[in-house]
Design a protein around this motif. Structure first.
Motif, short mmCIF file in Angstrom:
data_model
loop_
_atom_site.label_atom_id
_atom_site.label_comp_id
_atom_site.label_asym_id
_atom_site.label_seq_id
_atom_site.Cartn_x
_atom_site.Cartn_y
_atom_site.Cartn_z
N CYS A 24 25.17 -24.26 18.92
CA CYS A 24 24.82 -25.16 17.80
C CYS A 24 25.36 -26.58 18.06
O CYS A 24 24.83 -27.59 18.04
CB CYS A 24 25.16 -24.64 16.46
N ARG A 27 23.81 -28.20 21.10
CA ARG A 27 22.38 -28.72 20.84
C ARG A 27 22.62 -30.05 19.84
O ARG A 27 21.84 -30.97 19.93
CB ARG A 27 21.62 -27.60 19.98
N GLY A 31 21.19 -32.95 21.58
CA GLY A 31 19.65 -32.86 21.11
C GLY A 31 18.73 -33.99 21.51
O GLY A 31 19.11 -35.22 21.37
N ASP A 36 15.74 -32.48 16.42
CA ASP A 36 16.57 -31.43 16.87
C ASP A 36 17.86 -31.22 16.34
O ASP A 36 18.55 -30.40 16.15
CB ASP A 36 16.56 -31.47 18.47
N SER A 40 19.69 -28.56 14.13
CA SER A 40 21.27 -28.01 14.74
C SER A 40 22.38 -28.08 13.55
O SER A 40 23.18 -27.21 13.70
CB SER A 40 21.49 -28.79 16.06
#
Length: 100
Positions: A24, A27, A31, A36, A40
């Motif tokens: 996570c 990301r 992202g 996104d 996340s």
């Protein structure tokens, strides 16, 4: 036997949550869009709440449950604020008059 099995599952849950937290966070950093990153951030906060919950079970205390609630409230408010900012460009709309 049961105690060893419980300890195994708790340790394996912490390892899995640690891996999920790393994914996570990756990301969140890489992202491509802001949406996104918001998703996340929500997933990261859920994983952190799960880790704190497991740590509460390990330490046999309920005092960590307040911090879980605090993390959830901060995550919700920040997600709503960022989503409103992405959607309309403003978080607070002071010029909007309510219909009475």
């Amino acid at each position: 036997m049961i105690q060893a099995l419980t300890q195994f599952f708790i340790i394996s849950a912490l390892v899995i949550f640690g891996i999920a937290l790393l994914i996570c966070l990756l990301r969140l950093i890489k992202g491509p869009t802001t949406a996104d990153r918001v998703v996340s951030f929500d997933a990261t906060s859920a994983v952190v709440m799960s880790i704190v919950g497991v740590m509460s079970v390990i330490m046999d205390t309920v005092s960590f449950l307040d911090s879980i609630m605090l993390i959830a409230i901060i995550s919700f408010v920040s997600s709503v604020s960022i989503s409103r900012f992405i959607g309309g460009g403003s978080v607070f709309n002071g010029n909007n008059k309510r219909n009475r």
